[in-house]
Motif scaffolding. Structure first.
Motif, short mmCIF file in Angstrom:
data_model
loop_
_atom_site.label_atom_id
_atom_site.label_comp_id
_atom_site.label_asym_id
_atom_site.label_seq_id
_atom_site.Cartn_x
_atom_site.Cartn_y
_atom_site.Cartn_z
N SER A 26 64.31 17.71 -2.53
CA SER A 26 63.63 17.83 -1.24
C SER A 26 64.14 18.99 -0.41
O SER A 26 63.37 19.68 0.27
N LEU A 27 65.44 19.21 -0.42
CA LEU A 27 66.05 20.33 0.30
C LEU A 27 66.98 21.09 -0.63
O LEU A 27 67.75 20.47 -1.38
N GLU A 28 66.91 22.41 -0.57
CA GLU A 28 67.83 23.23 -1.36
C GLU A 28 69.26 23.03 -0.85
O GLU A 28 69.48 22.73 0.33
N ALA A 29 70.22 23.23 -1.72
CA ALA A 29 71.63 23.15 -1.32
C ALA A 29 71.90 24.16 -0.21
O ALA A 29 71.48 25.32 -0.29
N GLY A 30 72.56 23.71 0.85
CA GLY A 30 72.89 24.58 1.97
C GLY A 30 71.81 24.64 3.04
O GLY A 30 72.03 25.25 4.09
N VAL A 31 70.66 24.02 2.79
CA VAL A 31 69.56 24.01 3.76
C VAL A 31 69.59 22.71 4.53
O VAL A 31 69.89 21.64 3.98
N SER A 32 69.30 22.76 5.82
CA SER A 32 69.33 21.56 6.65
C SER A 32 68.04 21.45 7.46
O SER A 32 67.37 22.44 7.75
N LEU A 33 67.70 20.22 7.80
CA LEU A 33 66.49 19.91 8.56
C LEU A 33 66.83 18.88 9.62
O LEU A 33 67.36 17.81 9.31
N HIS A 34 66.52 19.21 10.87
CA HIS A 34 66.82 18.31 11.98
C HIS A 34 65.52 17.72 12.52
O HIS A 34 64.56 18.44 12.78
N LEU A 35 65.49 16.41 12.68
CA LEU A 35 64.36 15.72 13.28
C LEU A 35 64.81 15.12 14.61
O LEU A 35 65.85 14.47 14.67
N HIS A 36 64.01 15.34 15.65
CA HIS A 36 64.39 14.89 17.00
C HIS A 36 63.21 14.17 17.63
O HIS A 36 62.17 14.78 17.90
N ALA A 37 63.38 12.86 17.85
CA ALA A 37 62.35 12.09 18.55
C ALA A 37 62.51 12.29 20.05
O ALA A 37 63.55 11.97 20.62
#
Length: 244
Positions: free
Chosen positions: A168-179
């Motif tokens: 789902s995500l490449e190594a070293g990549v981040s995804l932030h979800l904010h409600a």
């Protein structure tokens, strides 16, 4: 959160949306399905989980063997069947014991695990009905945020080689979800072993903001989320690579 009460309420709201409608109508967010098929899927799924719990199974149950797995032919009977399906699961958990280990698709889990799982199966499919009928989808923000958390929990649990969330995500990549309408935040990070998540605010490669309901519908592929910041391709790729 009272998951049991929420399940009963969500089943009721799901059924209420269908009352007096044409159940042969297609469900765009479940390609190839009609509203009638969606109702059968949800009610049988509740009863499938209930039978697993009641029988204290340590292996999967063939859906064709679910007791009471088909609704009555008439509308009123079918809606009553759906409303009763979640209660069948709650009764099974109470009888078996919430902490009793039973089979799940993630391995043995306490029987009570199934209540939250089936709750959010209902919340998302209730959105499918609303979308199919052109109705507004309304959900409590805390319940929607819990739906996001539950979906991420499942993803993180299935991140081994060849599993759903491994790429789902490449190594070293981040995804932030904010409600934006609750205190809920999630930061997902890709690594060699798949996806990990922390419920924290952190600078990330990409960030997605919006009401909890929008994040729930976005992460489950029901709605396009437009408030994406940073590298938008991370969010797009995440959705493309993560089977629902």
């Amino acid at each position: 959160m009272d998951y049991a009460a929420a399940l009963v309420d969500e089943d009721r709201r799901f059924a209420d949306q269908l009352a007096g409608r044409d159940w042969s109508a297609p469900v765009p967010t479940c390609p190839g399905w009609t509203l009638n098929q969606l109702l059968r899927h949800l009610g049988r799924g509740h009863r499938w989980a209930a039978q697993i719990v009641r029988d204290r199974r340590d292996t999967a149950l063939d859906p064709r063997q679910v007791e009471g797995g088909k609704p009555p032919a008439d509308e009123a009977g079918a809606l009553d069947w759906l409303r009763a399906s979640g209660r069948t699961l709650l009764d099974a958990v109470e009888t078996t014991g919430s902490d009793t280990p039973v089979w799940t698709f993630l391995g043995p889990r306490p029987a009570g695990w199934w209540i939250r799982r089936r709750l959010h199966e209902t919340t998302v499919h209730r959105a499918d009905v609303a979308i199919a009928l052109g109705l507004p989808f309304e959900i409590d923000s805390d319940l929607a945020a819990d739906g996001v958390s539950e979906w991420i929990d499942l993803l993180v649990a299935e991140t081994g080689p060849g599993q759903r969330g491994h790429d789902s995500l490449e190594a070293g990549v981040s995804l932030h979800l904010h409600a934006t309408d609750t205190d809920a935040e999630w930061t997902l990070r890709g690594g060699p072993g798949g996806v990990a998540c922390e419920s924290v605010h952190a600078k990330s490669t990409a960030a997605v903001r919006g009401p909890a309901s929008s994040l729930l519908l976005g992460i489950t592929g029901r709605k396009t989320v437009t408030d994406v910041f940073g590298d938008e391709s991370v969010w797009r790729t995440f959705l493309e690579r993560t089977p629902l």
